[in-house]
Enzyme design. Structure first.
Site, PDB file in Angstrom:
ATOM      1  CB  SER A 148       3.724   4.937   6.593  1.00  0.00           C
ATOM      2  OG  SER A 148       3.648   3.855   7.535  1.00  0.00           O
ATOM      3  CE1 TYR A 161       1.957   1.429   3.004  1.00  0.00           C
ATOM      4  CE2 TYR A 161       2.030   0.250   5.467  1.00  0.00           C
ATOM      5  CZ  TYR A 161       2.051   1.551   4.283  1.00  0.00           C
ATOM      6  OH  TYR A 161       1.519   2.429   4.288  1.00  0.00           O
TER       7      TYR A 161
HETATM    8  N1  NAP Z   1      -4.299   4.087   6.664  1.00  0.00           N
HETATM    9  C1  NAP Z   1      -2.556   4.203   7.978  1.00  0.00           C
HETATM   10  O1  NAP Z   1      -3.102   3.633   8.701  1.00  0.00           O
HETATM   11  C2  NAP Z   1      -1.519   5.008   7.011  1.00  0.00           C
HETATM   12  C3  NAP Z   1      -0.520   5.155   7.841  1.00  0.00           C
HETATM   13  C4  NAP Z   1       0.465   5.509   7.736  1.00  0.00           C
HETATM   14  C5  NAP Z   1       0.603   5.650   6.266  1.00  0.00           C
HETATM   15  N2  NAP Z   1      -0.650   5.824   5.279  1.00  0.00           N
HETATM   16  C6  NAP Z   1      -0.220   6.494   3.514  1.00  0.00           C
HETATM   17  O2  NAP Z   1      -1.526   7.506   3.900  1.00  0.00           O
HETATM   18  C7  NAP Z   1      -1.504   7.176   2.430  1.00  0.00           C
HETATM   19  C8  NAP Z   1      -2.618   7.599   2.839  1.00  0.00           C
HETATM   20  O3  NAP Z   1      -3.225   6.261   3.226  1.00  0.00           O
HETATM   21  P1  NAP Z   1      -4.917   6.242   4.129  1.00  0.00           P
HETATM   22  O4  NAP Z   1      -5.025   5.437   4.457  1.00  0.00           O
HETATM   23  O5  NAP Z   1      -5.484   7.708   3.289  1.00  0.00           O
HETATM   24  O6  NAP Z   1      -5.310   5.255   2.305  1.00  0.00           O
HETATM   25  P2  NAP Z   1      -6.258   5.627   1.375  1.00  0.00           P
HETATM   26  O7  NAP Z   1      -8.587   5.786   1.511  1.00  0.00           O
HETATM   27  O8  NAP Z   1      -6.794   3.912   0.788  1.00  0.00           O
HETATM   28  O9  NAP Z   1      -6.218   6.521   0.323  1.00  0.00           O
HETATM   29  C9  NAP Z   1      -5.077   6.214  -0.824  1.00  0.00           C
HETATM   30  C10 NAP Z   1      -5.745   7.233  -1.520  1.00  0.00           C
HETATM   31  O10 NAP Z   1      -4.907   6.956  -2.692  1.00  0.00           O
HETATM   32  C11 NAP Z   1      -4.794   7.298  -3.921  1.00  0.00           C
HETATM   33  N3  NAP Z   1      -4.644   6.196  -5.149  1.00  0.00           N
HETATM   34  C12 NAP Z   1      -4.417   4.290  -4.352  1.00  0.00           C
HETATM   35  N4  NAP Z   1      -3.745   4.550  -5.666  1.00  0.00           N
HETATM   36  C13 NAP Z   1      -3.865   5.098  -6.543  1.00  0.00           C
HETATM   37  C14 NAP Z   1      -2.653   5.815  -7.901  1.00  0.00           C
HETATM   38  N5  NAP Z   1      -2.529   4.415  -9.035  1.00  0.00           N
HETATM   39  N6  NAP Z   1      -3.354   7.266  -8.521  1.00  0.00           N
HETATM   40  C15 NAP Z   1      -3.773   8.269  -7.965  1.00  0.00           C
HETATM   41  N7  NAP Z   1      -4.441   8.005  -6.406  1.00  0.00           N
HETATM   42  C16 NAP Z   1      -3.814   6.493  -5.999  1.00  0.00           C
HETATM   43  C17 NAP Z   1      -6.656   6.431  -3.953  1.00  0.00           C
HETATM   44  O11 NAP Z   1      -7.042   7.055  -4.313  1.00  0.00           O
HETATM   45  P3  NAP Z   1      -7.815   6.390  -6.343  1.00  0.00           P
HETATM   46  O12 NAP Z   1      -8.758   4.955  -5.406  1.00  0.00           O
HETATM   47  O13 NAP Z   1      -8.984   7.235  -5.845  1.00  0.00           O
HETATM   48  O14 NAP Z   1      -6.994   6.458  -6.746  1.00  0.00           O
HETATM   49  C18 NAP Z   1      -7.032   6.923  -2.279  1.00  0.00           C
HETATM   50  O15 NAP Z   1      -7.521   8.267  -2.298  1.00  0.00           O
HETATM   51  C19 NAP Z   1      -1.165   6.020   1.834  1.00  0.00           C
HETATM   52  O16 NAP Z   1       0.377   6.605   0.741  1.00  0.00           O
HETATM   53  C20 NAP Z   1       0.003   5.162   3.060  1.00  0.00           C
HETATM   54  O17 NAP Z   1       0.364   4.107   2.684  1.00  0.00           O
HETATM   55  C21 NAP Z   1      -1.493   4.962   5.558  1.00  0.00           C
END
Ligand code: NAP
Length: 263
Positions: A148, A161
């Site tokens: 991120s 975070y």
């Molecule tokens: N959205 C943003 O603004 C943003 C910006 C920069 C970086 N990111 C990063 O990008 C990645 C994805 O983010 P997103 O926005 O797509 O968030 P999201 O929609 O909340 O997705 C997170 C995913 O991680 C899975 N997960 C969480 N805990 C887990 C565990 N213990 N084991 C296996 N899977 C797990 C969740 O699935 P389950 O609950 O089904 O396990 C879900 O599929 C993350 O690493 C986040 O930090 C996001």
């Protein structure tokens, strides 16, 4: 002269995407399947993975908790016995809370570290022998980390975070240096604000109004923008390593300055 054309993806190439049940992970699984990869889509919620697998060719649903050593060991056995692995996208992760340091919830910090840093470590360590075996046969394999912009700078309320994402970035960087000389690339993708359906909802413990406010007044990235970047990095010729890629909405100058003009 060396060609810079994207390397074609054979359907025998197999990629593991963690956190594939929603947001960036689901979009990435769909995009890589469309590119021709065979995709192992992993996360905890089996029913969401099954729906993804049903609606796309070449996606296999694999329920998994990246914080469980047993789950990761079972995953490796599964991969070993069903064709190996050529790439991994460590995407499972997220943020919890927006508390000032003096109000920090230690349990939330532990959970963020466990998923974002140790989850990526567990999975990467476990699949590395499979990636090496693939690279020996095919000439190259890949490890991708979804960190991120929180891995580069902090903001008030973001210490838990940003600490976890800084940790994950150092894991990626160290691994790249340790693997230098081997036919493996370590890619780190660092997005700014991405409007996914669950990221902010999870961060604010289901508070939909607070979550929606994060993306108001500007055009945030969408999950497909990040999936596209991942697809691009993986499709570079094997000698080209995209070490780090920062991708933000144009309106977001840095982690604490987003120009909200009321889009
Ligand atoms: N959205 C943003 O603004 C943003 C910006 C920069 C970086 N990111 C990063 O990008 C990645 C994805 O983010 P997103 O926005 O797509 O968030 P999201 O929609 O909340 O997705 C997170 C995913 O991680 C899975 N997960 C969480 N805990 C887990 C565990 N213990 N084991 C296996 N899977 C797990 C969740 O699935 P389950 O609950 O089904 O396990 C879900 O599929 C993350 O690493 C986040 O930090 C996001």
């Amino acid at each position: 002269m060396t060609s810079t054309a994207p390397a074609p993806v054979s359907s025998s190439r197999r990629v593991l995407v963690t956190g594939a049940s929603s947001g960036i992970g689901a979009a990435t699984a769909a995009r890589l399947a469309a590119d021709g990869w065979s995709v192992v889509a992993a996360a905890r919620r089996a029913e969401r993975l099954a729906a993804l697998a049903t609606s796309h060719d070449r996606i296999e649903a694999y329920p998994l908790d990246v914080t469980s050593d047993d789950d990761v060991a079972a995953l490796v056995t599964h991969l070993e016995t069903t064709g190996g692995l050529d790439a991994v996208v460590n995407n499972a992760g997220g943020a919890l809370g927006l508390d000032r340091v003096e109000d920090a919830d230690v349990a939330q910090w532990q959970r963020m570290y466990d998923v974002n840093v140790l989850g990526a470590l567990r999975v990467t360590r476990a699949v590395l022998p499979l990636l090496r075996a693939s690279a020996a046969q095919t000439g190259g394999s890949d490890v991708v980390f979804l960190t991120s912009t929180a891995a580069y700078a902090t903001y008030e309320g973001g210490s838990g975070y940003t600490a976890a994402k800084h940790g994950e970035r150092m894991l990626a960087t160290t691994l790249r240096w340790e693997l230098a000389g081997e036919p493996l690339r370590v890619v780190q993708i660092a997005p700014g604000a991405v409007a996914t359906e669950e990221f902010s909802l999870v961060r604010f413990d289901g508070d939909a109004e607070r979550a929606a406010a994060v993306y108001q007044g500007f055009q945030p990235l969408v999950a497909d923008d990040v999936a596209d970047a991942i697809s691009w990095t993986l499709s570079r010729p094997a000698y080209v390593s995209i070490d780090e890629l920062v991708i933000r909405p144009r309106a977001q100058a840095n982690n604490w300055k987003t120009v909200r003009t009321g889009v």
